[in-house]
Design a protein around this motif. Structure first.
Motif, PDB file in Angstrom:
ATOM      1  N   MET A   1       0.840  -1.199   0.000  1.00 47.06           N
ATOM      2  CA  MET A   1       0.000   0.000   0.000  1.00 47.06           C
ATOM      3  C   MET A   1       0.878   1.253   0.000  1.00 47.06           C
ATOM      4  N   ARG A   2       0.563   2.145  -0.883  1.00 49.20           N
ATOM      5  CA  ARG A   2       1.315   3.397  -0.983  1.00 49.20           C
ATOM      6  C   ARG A   2       0.702   4.444  -0.049  1.00 49.20           C
ATOM      7  N   LEU A   3       1.515   5.429   0.268  1.00 49.72           N
ATOM      8  CA  LEU A   3       1.060   6.504   1.143  1.00 49.72           C
ATOM      9  C   LEU A   3      -0.120   7.248   0.528  1.00 49.72           C
ATOM     10  N   ASN A   4      -0.102   7.460  -0.746  1.00 47.72           N
ATOM     11  CA  ASN A   4      -1.208   8.148  -1.418  1.00 47.72           C
ATOM     12  C   ASN A   4      -2.522   7.393  -1.263  1.00 47.72           C
ATOM     13  N   GLU A   5      -2.453   6.075  -1.309  1.00 44.48           N
ATOM     14  CA  GLU A   5      -3.653   5.261  -1.131  1.00 44.48           C
ATOM     15  C   GLU A   5      -4.181   5.385   0.291  1.00 44.48           C
ATOM     16  N   LEU A   6      -3.273   5.386   1.262  1.00 41.95           N
ATOM     17  CA  LEU A   6      -3.667   5.529   2.660  1.00 41.95           C
ATOM     18  C   LEU A   6      -4.299   6.907   2.898  1.00 41.95           C
ATOM     19  N   VAL A   7      -3.707   7.935   2.355  1.00 40.86           N
ATOM     20  CA  VAL A   7      -4.242   9.296   2.497  1.00 40.86           C
ATOM     21  C   VAL A   7      -5.627   9.374   1.870  1.00 40.86           C
ATOM     22  N   HIS A   8      -5.795   8.757   0.735  1.00 42.98           N
ATOM     23  CA  HIS A   8      -7.104   8.740   0.077  1.00 42.98           C
ATOM     24  C   HIS A   8      -8.152   8.090   0.987  1.00 42.98           C
ATOM     25  N   LEU A   9      -7.809   6.978   1.619  1.00 43.30           N
ATOM     26  CA  LEU A   9      -8.734   6.316   2.542  1.00 43.30           C
ATOM     27  C   LEU A   9      -9.080   7.210   3.720  1.00 43.30           C
ATOM     28  N   VAL A  10      -8.097   7.878   4.268  1.00 39.61           N
ATOM     29  CA  VAL A  10      -8.322   8.749   5.430  1.00 39.61           C
ATOM     30  C   VAL A  10      -9.230   9.915   5.051  1.00 39.61           C
ATOM     31  N   LEU A  11      -9.019  10.502   3.901  1.00 42.44           N
ATOM     32  CA  LEU A  11      -9.785  11.673   3.495  1.00 42.44           C
ATOM     33  C   LEU A  11     -11.226  11.355   3.113  1.00 42.44           C
ATOM     34  N   GLN A  12     -11.544  10.096   2.910  1.00 44.18           N
ATOM     35  CA  GLN A  12     -12.925   9.744   2.605  1.00 44.18           C
ATOM     36  C   GLN A  12     -13.831  10.031   3.795  1.00 44.18           C
ATOM     37  N   LYS A  13     -13.368   9.719   5.015  1.00 44.09           N
ATOM     38  CA  LYS A  13     -14.131   9.972   6.241  1.00 44.09           C
ATOM     39  C   LYS A  13     -13.180  10.416   7.343  1.00 44.09           C
ATOM     40  N   PRO A  14     -12.697  11.645   7.286  1.00 44.17           N
ATOM     41  CA  PRO A  14     -11.705  12.086   8.275  1.00 44.17           C
ATOM     42  C   PRO A  14     -12.232  12.081   9.708  1.00 44.17           C
ATOM     43  N   GLU A  15     -13.542  12.298   9.894  1.00 44.96           N
ATOM     44  CA  GLU A  15     -14.105  12.299  11.246  1.00 44.96           C
ATOM     45  C   GLU A  15     -13.991  10.929  11.910  1.00 44.96           C
ATOM     46  N   GLN A  16     -13.970   9.880  11.108  1.00 39.42           N
ATOM     47  CA  GLN A  16     -13.902   8.524  11.635  1.00 39.42           C
ATOM     48  C   GLN A  16     -12.493   7.956  11.636  1.00 39.42           C
ATOM     49  N   THR A  17     -11.639   8.439  10.767  1.00 45.75           N
ATOM     50  CA  THR A  17     -10.324   7.819  10.618  1.00 45.75           C
ATOM     51  C   THR A  17      -9.208   8.525  11.378  1.00 45.75           C
ATOM     52  N   ILE A  18      -9.420   9.789  11.732  1.00 49.40           N
ATOM     53  CA  ILE A  18      -8.403  10.535  12.485  1.00 49.40           C
ATOM     54  C   ILE A  18      -8.831  10.588  13.941  1.00 49.40           C
ATOM     55  N   ARG A  19      -7.876  10.435  14.832  1.00 46.05           N
ATOM     56  CA  ARG A  19      -8.158  10.463  16.268  1.00 46.05           C
ATOM     57  C   ARG A  19      -8.358  11.918  16.706  1.00 46.05           C
ATOM     58  N   LEU A  20      -9.615  12.326  16.770  1.00 44.02           N
ATOM     59  CA  LEU A  20      -9.985  13.698  17.086  1.00 44.02           C
ATOM     60  C   LEU A  20     -10.469  13.800  18.524  1.00 44.02           C
ATOM     61  N   PRO A  21     -10.381  14.939  19.164  1.00 45.98           N
ATOM     62  CA  PRO A  21      -9.811  16.188  18.718  1.00 45.98           C
ATOM     63  C   PRO A  21      -8.293  16.107  18.648  1.00 45.98           C
ATOM     64  N   LEU A  22      -7.766  16.834  17.719  1.00 49.54           N
ATOM     65  CA  LEU A  22      -6.341  16.829  17.423  1.00 49.54           C
ATOM     66  C   LEU A  22      -5.823  18.248  17.627  1.00 49.54           C
ATOM     67  N   ILE A  23      -4.707  18.377  18.329  1.00 49.58           N
ATOM     68  CA  ILE A  23      -4.149  19.705  18.588  1.00 49.58           C
ATOM     69  C   ILE A  23      -2.743  19.782  18.023  1.00 49.58           C
ATOM     70  N   VAL A  24      -2.478  20.862  17.301  1.00 44.08           N
ATOM     71  CA  VAL A  24      -1.139  21.135  16.776  1.00 44.08           C
ATOM     72  C   VAL A  24      -0.586  22.314  17.561  1.00 44.08           C
ATOM     73  N   CYS A  25       0.570  22.092  18.183  1.00 49.08           N
ATOM     74  CA  CYS A  25       1.207  23.129  18.994  1.00 49.08           C
ATOM     75  C   CYS A  25       2.714  23.013  18.834  1.00 49.08           C
ATOM     76  N   LYS A  26       3.336  24.095  18.383  1.00 53.58           N
ATOM     77  CA  LYS A  26       4.792  24.147  18.247  1.00 53.58           C
ATOM     78  C   LYS A  26       5.344  22.968  17.453  1.00 53.58           C
ATOM     79  N   GLU A  27       4.802  22.763  16.299  1.00 50.39           N
ATOM     80  CA  GLU A  27       5.261  21.710  15.380  1.00 50.39           C
ATOM     81  C   GLU A  27       5.118  20.298  15.945  1.00 50.39           C
TER      82      GLU A  27
END
Length: 126
Positions: free
Chosen positions: A67-93
């Motif tokens: 599996m390529r990274l592009n394929e994985l990203v495509h899967l994640v972007l189909q349903k980001p609310e379900q595939t990403i561990r939210l809430p997500l915080i970005v702080c200082k890189e």
């Protein structure tokens, strides 16, 4: 300034935002549905293991060498609310996935923490 990617749990989102506003922490809110390919790549680049951001169900893809990274990203972007561990915080890189209210103390400025601690000590002495 913090970037907060919010999920579907509105109560949890409200509690996190109330906490940040109570302590005067600067933040910007972004809905998970607004995550695009470029944003996802930026988030993934700030982690040592991209699977830290993804739901546990995606661990099955970790060992799939075909599996390529592009394929994985495509899967994640189909349903980001379900595939990403939210809430997500970005702080200082750094990226903090699936942040709880207890972990939010990490984002309070050190000076404010010191003031709160001193105020609590004074209150206990009285």
């Amino acid at each position: 300034m913090l970037e907060i990617y919010l999920g579907r749990n509105s109560k949890r989102n409200e509690r996190l935002i109330d906490f940040l506003e109570t302590y005067g922490v600067a933040y910007t809110c972004i809905e998970a549905s607004q995550i695009n390919r470029e944003t996802l790549f930026k988030l993934l680049s700030k982690t040592s293991d991209c699977f830290d951001l993804l739901s546990p169900s995606f661990l099955r893809y970790k060992r799939q060498h075909h599996m390529r990274l592009n394929e994985l990203v495509h899967l994640v972007l189909q349903k980001p609310e379900q595939t990403i561990r939210l809430p997500l915080i970005v702080c200082k890189e750094r990226v903090y996935p699936d942040v709880t209210l207890d972990e939010m103390r990490t984002f309070i400025p050190r000076d404010l923490k010191r003031q709160l601690y001193q105020a609590r000590l004074l209150k206990e002495r009285m």
